[in-house]
Structures are given as structure tokens and as C-alpha cells.
Design a protein around this motif. Structure first.
Motif, short mmCIF file in Angstrom:
data_model
loop_
_atom_site.label_atom_id
_atom_site.label_comp_id
_atom_site.label_asym_id
_atom_site.label_seq_id
_atom_site.Cartn_x
_atom_site.Cartn_y
_atom_site.Cartn_z
N VAL A 48 -0.27 14.50 12.64
CA VAL A 48 -0.42 14.68 11.21
C VAL A 48 -1.60 15.65 10.97
N GLU A 49 -1.34 16.71 10.27
CA GLU A 49 -2.34 17.74 10.00
C GLU A 49 -3.61 17.14 9.38
N GLY A 50 -4.74 17.41 10.00
CA GLY A 50 -6.02 16.94 9.48
C GLY A 50 -6.30 15.47 9.69
N CYS A 51 -5.45 14.78 10.46
CA CYS A 51 -5.61 13.34 10.68
C CYS A 51 -5.49 13.03 12.18
N PRO A 52 -6.51 13.32 12.96
CA PRO A 52 -6.42 13.14 14.40
C PRO A 52 -6.37 11.68 14.85
N TYR A 53 -6.53 10.74 13.94
CA TYR A 53 -6.49 9.32 14.28
C TYR A 53 -5.12 8.71 14.03
N LEU A 54 -4.18 9.51 13.54
CA LEU A 54 -2.84 9.02 13.19
C LEU A 54 -1.77 9.62 14.09
N ALA A 55 -0.69 8.87 14.28
CA ALA A 55 0.50 9.35 14.98
C ALA A 55 1.71 8.78 14.26
N LEU A 56 2.83 9.46 14.36
CA LEU A 56 4.07 8.99 13.75
C LEU A 56 4.94 8.37 14.82
N LEU A 57 5.55 7.26 14.49
CA LEU A 57 6.45 6.56 15.42
C LEU A 57 7.84 6.54 14.84
N GLY A 58 8.83 6.57 15.71
CA GLY A 58 10.19 6.34 15.26
C GLY A 58 11.07 7.57 15.32
N ASN A 59 12.33 7.34 15.14
CA ASN A 59 13.34 8.38 15.14
C ASN A 59 13.47 8.91 13.72
N GLN B 61 0.84 -1.19 0.00
CA GLN B 61 0.00 0.00 0.00
C GLN B 61 0.88 1.25 0.00
N ASP B 62 0.44 2.28 -0.68
CA ASP B 62 1.15 3.55 -0.69
C ASP B 62 0.11 4.65 -0.55
N LEU B 63 -0.26 4.96 0.68
CA LEU B 63 -1.35 5.88 0.95
C LEU B 63 -0.84 7.16 1.60
N PRO B 64 -1.33 8.32 1.13
CA PRO B 64 -1.03 9.55 1.87
C PRO B 64 -1.79 9.51 3.20
N PRO B 65 -1.41 10.33 4.17
CA PRO B 65 -2.04 10.26 5.49
C PRO B 65 -3.57 10.31 5.49
N VAL B 66 -4.19 11.19 4.73
CA VAL B 66 -5.65 11.29 4.73
C VAL B 66 -6.28 9.99 4.23
N ALA B 67 -5.72 9.40 3.18
CA ALA B 67 -6.25 8.14 2.65
C ALA B 67 -6.06 6.99 3.64
N LEU B 68 -4.95 7.00 4.38
CA LEU B 68 -4.72 5.97 5.40
C LEU B 68 -5.78 6.10 6.50
N GLN B 69 -6.04 7.31 6.94
CA GLN B 69 -7.05 7.51 7.97
C GLN B 69 -8.42 7.06 7.46
N GLU B 70 -8.76 7.36 6.22
CA GLU B 70 -10.03 6.90 5.65
C GLU B 70 -10.10 5.38 5.60
N ALA B 71 -8.98 4.73 5.32
CA ALA B 71 -8.95 3.26 5.27
C ALA B 71 -9.23 2.66 6.64
N LEU B 72 -8.79 3.33 7.70
CA LEU B 72 -9.05 2.83 9.06
C LEU B 72 -10.56 2.69 9.31
N PHE B 73 -11.32 3.63 8.81
CA PHE B 73 -12.76 3.60 9.03
C PHE B 73 -13.43 2.44 8.29
N LYS B 74 -12.79 1.93 7.25
CA LYS B 74 -13.36 0.78 6.53
C LYS B 74 -13.30 -0.50 7.36
N PHE B 75 -12.44 -0.53 8.37
CA PHE B 75 -12.32 -1.69 9.25
C PHE B 75 -13.20 -1.56 10.49
N ALA B 76 -13.94 -0.47 10.61
CA ALA B 76 -14.74 -0.20 11.82
C ALA B 76 -15.75 -1.30 12.11
N ARG B 77 -16.31 -1.89 11.09
CA ARG B 77 -17.32 -2.93 11.35
C ARG B 77 -16.70 -4.17 11.99
N TYR B 78 -15.40 -4.34 11.86
CA TYR B 78 -14.71 -5.50 12.44
C TYR B 78 -14.10 -5.19 13.81
#
Length: 123
Positions: free
Chosen positions: A43-54, A9-26
Motif C-alpha cells: 500500500v503506497e505510503g503505508c509500509p506497515y500494511l499488506a493486503l491479503l486475499g484473492n 471501523q471504516d478507515l483508509p489505509p493511512v488512518a489504519l496504519q496510524e491506528a496501529l501505532f496507538k496500540f504500541a504501548r500494549y
């Protein structure tokens, strides 16, 4: 209880956040990432995402984060310059999260180290 792995997968942050909601039923509705004092701004405009790592930004506003090139933008321990504890599951909370999503963008060749950085799963 298990691990779901989706490769290639190669998703920009907004698309990744939208993909998370597709798993909500599970897994249930995604939760906003609650930031603690001293954590990255997120991440700007993506309150469900965080960045990890150095991770240092390779350009201004890299990965949707308000930052300058060269700044650390992932969650790590800057005083010790290490990443030892990646507790994204909220296991220390009174109501731990049911699921988490880890994502390493294809565009970042060094997003995952060549060795180590194992992801462990426990029931």
C-alpha cells in the motif's frame, strides 16, 4: 494472549496504519511489513500494511496500491489461484511477531466471505 476485535471501523489505509501505532504501548512498536520476492507491491505510503486475499482491483490505484483495474493486488498464490496460507504472524521467523492486525474495509461488501475464512487463534 488473546484476540482484540474492533467492529464498525471504516478507515483508509493511512488512518489504519496510524491506528496501529496507538496500540504500541500494549504490543510494542509496529514492524514494517517485509516483502518477499513475488509479493504484492504493498500500500503506497503505508509500509506497515499488506493486503491479503484473492482480490482484484475494482479501479485503478484501488486501496492505495499502484495497480490497474482488474489486477490481483492481495497476497495469494497466483500460479494455483488459491489462498491457502495466510501466515501474517511471521510464525516461521526466528523472532515471530507479538501481534497482527486484520482489517476488512466496510466499503468492500465481499471483503469477507459469507462462510468459511475462519480466523484461528492459538496461544
Amino acid at each position: 494472549c488473546g484476540v482484540l476485535c474492533v467492529r464498525g471501523q471504516d478507515l483508509p489505509p493511512v488512518a489504519l496504519q496510524e491506528a496501529l501505532f496507538k496500540f504500541a504501548r500494549y504490543f510494542g512498536a509496529p514492524l514494517k511489513y517485509e516483502r518477499w520476492p513475488g509479493q504484492s507491491p504493498g500500500v503506497e505510503g503505508c509500509p506497515y500494511l499488506a493486503l491479503l486475499g484473492n482480490y482484484r482491483a475494482r479501479k485503478d490505484n484501488d486501496l492505495g496500491v499502484r495497480c490497474k483495474q482488474g489486477e490481483h493486488i492481495g497476497e495469494f498464490k497466483p500460479a494455483q489461484n488459491v489462498v491457502e496460507e495466510w501466515h501474517t504472524d511471521g510464525s516461521f521467523l526466528q523472532s515471530p511477531k507479538a501481534a497482527i492486525c486484520l482489517y476488512a474495509p466496510l466499503a468492500l461488501e465481499d471483503a469477507l466471505p459469507p462462510a468459511g475464512a475462519a480466523v484461528r487463534h492459538a496461544r
